[in-house]
Design an enzyme around this catalytic site. Sequence first.
Site, PDB file in Angstrom:
ATOM      1  N   HIS A 243      11.582  -7.118  20.120  1.00 15.56           N
ATOM      2  CA  HIS A 243      11.222  -7.310  21.528  1.00 15.56           C
ATOM      3  C   HIS A 243      11.313  -8.759  22.005  1.00 15.56           C
ATOM      4  O   HIS A 243      12.040  -9.058  22.942  1.00 15.56           O
ATOM      5  CB  HIS A 243       9.805  -6.792  21.795  1.00 15.56           C
ATOM      6  CG  HIS A 243       9.282  -7.158  23.139  1.00 15.56           C
ATOM      7  ND1 HIS A 243       9.736  -6.562  24.298  1.00 15.56           N
ATOM      8  CD2 HIS A 243       8.355  -8.077  23.521  1.00 15.56           C
ATOM      9  CE1 HIS A 243       9.108  -7.089  25.331  1.00 15.56           C
ATOM     10  NE2 HIS A 243       8.273  -8.013  24.903  1.00 15.56           N
TER      11      HIS A 243
ATOM     12  N   HIS B 152     -19.615  -4.802  46.585  1.00 12.87           N
ATOM     13  CA  HIS B 152     -18.727  -4.850  47.743  1.00 12.87           C
ATOM     14  C   HIS B 152     -18.767  -6.193  48.476  1.00 12.87           C
ATOM     15  O   HIS B 152     -17.974  -6.410  49.387  1.00 12.87           O
ATOM     16  CB  HIS B 152     -19.083  -3.741  48.736  1.00 12.87           C
ATOM     17  CG  HIS B 152     -18.712  -2.357  48.284  1.00 12.87           C
ATOM     18  ND1 HIS B 152     -19.094  -1.847  47.070  1.00 12.87           N
ATOM     19  CD2 HIS B 152     -17.974  -1.385  48.889  1.00 12.87           C
ATOM     20  CE1 HIS B 152     -18.617  -0.599  46.961  1.00 12.87           C
ATOM     21  NE2 HIS B 152     -17.945  -0.305  48.041  1.00 12.87           N
TER      22      HIS B 152
ATOM     23  N   GLU C  93      -5.392   0.921  46.347  1.00 16.39           N
ATOM     24  CA  GLU C  93      -5.165  -0.393  46.966  1.00 16.39           C
ATOM     25  C   GLU C  93      -3.987  -1.121  46.327  1.00 16.39           C
ATOM     26  O   GLU C  93      -3.170  -1.754  47.014  1.00 16.39           O
ATOM     27  CB  GLU C  93      -6.414  -1.272  46.848  1.00 16.39           C
ATOM     28  CG  GLU C  93      -7.665  -0.708  47.524  1.00 16.39           C
ATOM     29  CD  GLU C  93      -8.409   0.306  46.655  1.00 16.39           C
ATOM     30  OE1 GLU C  93      -8.011   0.533  45.494  1.00 16.39           O
ATOM     31  OE2 GLU C  93      -9.398   0.883  47.163  1.00 16.39           O
TER      32      GLU C  93
ATOM     33  N   HIS D 147      14.209 -12.245  25.068  1.00 16.84           N
ATOM     34  CA  HIS D 147      13.875 -10.854  24.797  1.00 16.84           C
ATOM     35  C   HIS D 147      15.142 -10.010  24.662  1.00 16.84           C
ATOM     36  O   HIS D 147      15.580  -9.378  25.622  1.00 16.84           O
ATOM     37  CB  HIS D 147      12.997 -10.313  25.928  1.00 16.84           C
ATOM     38  CG  HIS D 147      11.643 -10.964  26.002  1.00 16.84           C
ATOM     39  ND1 HIS D 147      11.455 -12.251  26.446  1.00 16.84           N
ATOM     40  CD2 HIS D 147      10.421 -10.493  25.666  1.00 16.84           C
ATOM     41  CE1 HIS D 147      10.159 -12.548  26.394  1.00 16.84           C
ATOM     42  NE2 HIS D 147       9.510 -11.510  25.918  1.00 16.84           N
TER      43      HIS D 147
END
Lengths: 679, 679
Positions: A261, A477, A413, A57
């Site tokens: 890139h 959950h 989180e 890169h």
Amino acid sequence: MAPGVLHEANTPVNMPTKNNGLSSQELVMAEKESHATVLKTFRLLISDLCQQFEGGHPGGAIGHTCIFQYEFLHLTGYKDMTFDQLKSYHSERYDALCPGPPEIEHEGIEVTTGPLGQGIANAVGLAMASKHLAATFNRPGLDMVSNHTWCMIGDACLQEGVGLEAVSLAGHFKLNNLTVIYDNNQITCDGSVDMTNTENINNKMRASGWDVLDIQDGCYNIAGIVSALEQSKKSPDKPTFINVRTVIGLGSKVQGTAVAHGAAFGAEDVAAQKRAYGFDPDGHFVVGQATRDFFAELPARGEERVREWEALVARYAEAHPELAERFWKRVKGDLAGWEELIPKSFPEKATASRASSGLVFNPIAKELDSFMVGTADLSPSVNMIWPGKPDLRSSCGIDGNYGGRYIHYGVREHAMCAIWNGLAAFSPGTIVPVTSSFFMFYLYAAPAVRMGALMRLQVIHHATHDSIGMGEDGPTHQPIELAALYRAMPNLLYIRPGDSEETAGAWAAALAARDTPTVVSTSRHALPQRALHTRRDGVRRGAYVLEENEAAALTLIGVGAELAHAVGVARKLREEHGVEARVVSFPCQRLFEAQPLGYRRATLRRHGTPAVVLEPYAPNGWERYADAAACVTRFGHSLPGTAAYRYFGFDVGTLTERVLGYLEKIKGDEMLRREFVEI
Amino acid sequence: MAPGVLHEANTPVNMPTKNNGLSSQELVMAEKESHATVLKTFRLLISDLCQQFEGGHPGGAIGHTCIFQYEFLHLTGYKDMTFDQLKSYHSERYDALCPGPPEIEHEGIEVTTGPLGQGIANAVGLAMASKHLAATFNRPGLDMVSNHTWCMIGDACLQEGVGLEAVSLAGHFKLNNLTVIYDNNQITCDGSVDMTNTENINNKMRASGWDVLDIQDGCYNIAGIVSALEQSKKSPDKPTFINVRTVIGLGSKVQGTAVAHGAAFGAEDVAAQKRAYGFDPDGHFVVGQATRDFFAELPARGEERVREWEALVARYAEAHPELAERFWKRVKGDLAGWEELIPKSFPEKATASRASSGLVFNPIAKELDSFMVGTADLSPSVNMIWPGKPDLRSSCGIDGNYGGRYIHYGVREHAMCAIWNGLAAFSPGTIVPVTSSFFMFYLYAAPAVRMGALMRLQVIHHATHDSIGMGEDGPTHQPIELAALYRAMPNLLYIRPGDSEETAGAWAAALAARDTPTVVSTSRHALPQRALHTRRDGVRRGAYVLEENEAAALTLIGVGAELAHAVGVARKLREEHGVEARVVSFPCQRLFEAQPLGYRRATLRRHGTPAVVLEPYAPNGWERYADAAACVTRFGHSLPGTAAYRYFGFDVGTLTERVLGYLEKIKGDEMLRREFVEI
């Protein structure tokens, strides 16, 4: 503290150490000519390094990515980064120091980066660690810790959610010792960033509590960049965002395009770049004397800084001998004392293991200031608050200061775990971070938990509300499949304790694992105590025989919140059906795998005796230890805990029937007996 | 399209359908008195519903959370939501329609919410779906699709990274058909939000390309809220953010505090609230006639809207018969034609399976406009671009319009998958979304992938660069443990095809799975073709015998990018060691488990014949199908692909030695033969 370590912490996440050693004056005074030479050399070396194996890169490295860092480590005198090593980039050398993304194991690298957005969150953690240690140990005229964290990022780190969470927290906590340098080339893999992002980033950063500085001509305006860096160090109460406009792959044929890139520029283009820069197109990896000279005195200057710091340390030790002792104890990672702080016994009344975690760890967190605790907005649920815990809060009008060791992360989180990695990576061992949330939401945080395991950092995750028993919040959950991820994740302990005694063992294992993160997975609902003859030392071995029975017709494997179910089934089988069973408690597969073969065989006694594991999770992985499983392979259901267990046939009565049914089925069916069966 | 379905899509994510049916004038005209009565009744009913079983979340429901929605569904005439059902909240009824977080299965619920930040991203997807379908099907004077999406959120959705990614995209795509109503009570579980968040949210939203409207007195200023809602519908080119200041748990003793969030108010407080509101403290679940009357005419009005739409549909069908046919084909989820579009054969030259995915799916994406493809900034790597693909782009000065079916998501894996869930949930079947990124980054997106599986939505994830073979990017990009998560996740297919032929089978399985998301997991590096006698129909069965051998001394299980390794090892064993082996190709465990026992036994032939699986991943779960594994239980290593395979002993030569070593070890060691061995 080895100076190198302080030094590592005292650096940008994506920028080499020694650059930090240069003062603005010195840089500004250096003649433009030498700057131009150094920059040309630097860029051409990047082009050569990618061309060598036709990969890598190059485009971003001309701005900030890994080769940029490797070249700096080499030129600024990091001994391991020899010229040969520098050329190992993308080679087949097993011992290369130039991997794709930089790795913490190598001298001069503060954290392992690569997954986008993690690095900027780590940088927030490094800055927070510095603020915290400064507030704890610095005394007038004696700044033992005064690091400034520099972090270079690209467009992606401002798009990834974890980066955005961290940005918001850095502003909230007023981390004025953090400077983020945004290599704003407006190019990502897909092309021009305005295809996917057209927000006003400067205003967004200001709204998030950051100072913003602009550099329009980032490829050439060295003086401007240096003075922005200097200015950022003077910010009274905000982190600084320096928006530097650059051109990806500057000087190449593909400059300013996405093509720059992820692929080498091609031999022809590299030769053309050399000609344009007045270099010999046939010369490769050329680093002229002028460039070497530019960096030549840096090692000496770095060592001078170290000597200055050591002198400071000496004065500090004289003025504050006890504090100095505490400081070195922290830096050495000495946690002595935790074992005595764990209660020898626990209340007999039914207790949720999330509460047991509090009983075990609160006294340790209170006494040993190496520990810092964070929660993603679940303080009332996770029981990590110790009496009189001081919050770490910014001086933003709310009381408290950076000396606090408890952090309210808000509902973030992922950033909690990524920022905590940064704290743990700041002179590793000095701070041992603990995170806390519902287990299910460690799926949000998983990429950061993984990076902690990859970096071999001791971070302890208290994951509550595991199992279907957590109840009414239902399928969104109830973590059916999540344990399979953490049991498979390298260098991580996933531990499900069955009661307070085993919770003591789980925390003991976590505290003893100095290079490994641990997930202590606990229940929302109350679990019976005492009834079980559990052993904390058994947890340290991963699994152990809870109830031996020479006449056993089967082995029942109980896990965590459902350990009591296994014991209940064994009793029911014996008392109501005359079937003898032995019970194995199995809180941690990874710890069990580390035991000698003899211990493992004696514990499982699989040969001849069928084993059934009882866990309301996906069974993946239990096939190694059991012949059958009462498990859950669908999503959960919103019901009160006991009703949820009943709904899934996990009440002791139904479980007993299911086990009996299995024993009946395998009678005389040798084939089935040899196969793993979901009962 | 059942009107109900359009209706569902034509609603807020966290707000009931029929409110949308009220025009501002009507609401504003209604007397304050009746408003007050309705609001009091509404709030007391929330208090009673939580008090009933002494649990639940009353505080936020007085603003926007699930009970708020359930009460609306009941009062606005949703037939399933009877008064008895309403009272099932937190009960032990298995058939309750009032689970903790709302679930898509129930009438009037557009998406399943619960994990914070997902809902707002889903809402962006619903709005995008509407924009896209409108651009595709609407004609002058005939707006078949004209939904406005309303989404109510709390503080947390603006803290979670996935929410922030979605906010940024909504602004970029100028979704002026999206209104987010921020129930700004400044309270989360831990207490006052300013403990964790002090950013200027209005400025942040403006910087992200949103219109911002403020409501200071959100608990009482109904007219203000209604006119803000109306104004937001008129926004020419931006989504609207309505910042409504509210008080959590309004009217309770604990109003304005975190205590109001997650626990019933207590009988005494509920009685006091009733007295204060002039209600009988001993009355429970009281819904007076005035309140029923307030909503009474809504069902009729809704049906009127449906009739209007049906009339529009008739005019449309007359004016544009072919378009109408296409429209209904889409809405019915008719994907007819895809099977013929899959190539019958593939090039013989070595091909990366990520490229094979392009060969298989590009023609389908080109021909069938039900498919929309998104990528998290990896277009050049994931091969999902079909010739002439039109981008979905906002009218923000970039060419293209909402009719495009390819979306550049930027580096936002999590929002990509969460937003795509919203598209898939918009009249399910009308749009079949495809996401694409490196497999490792589906750990970032995992919470959204999970929600897609939970909602039974057909979303196809093309996850490239799987295995250690992806090379130089190293351990941060090599997915050692991630397959264990997706193989354990309920209602999801994780498929690793071994070559182009199997890639055809993988996509066929994904396209046939109408209620199940699929992860098609492909290689970065070229895989041999033809040499293997692979069968696409074999993939549909999860596993199949690739090379049968009656005299086999063992079964080799090959998976995905390493299938060729298994075939190579079998050949080497036979040719150089005289050991006969059979080879099973095993691309998908979930599909295999769905096969009859007879097929599974015939495929694996485990009894008597040891089986060895070859996959450079954590082996968790393979223990069910194999006796031993050549696997990887540590993190990866940054090396070119072939060197990485060599480093981990995954070259054919070393693998052969490892397999021979295992066969040697188990000779006469019956105990070891019965245990799972990592070789």
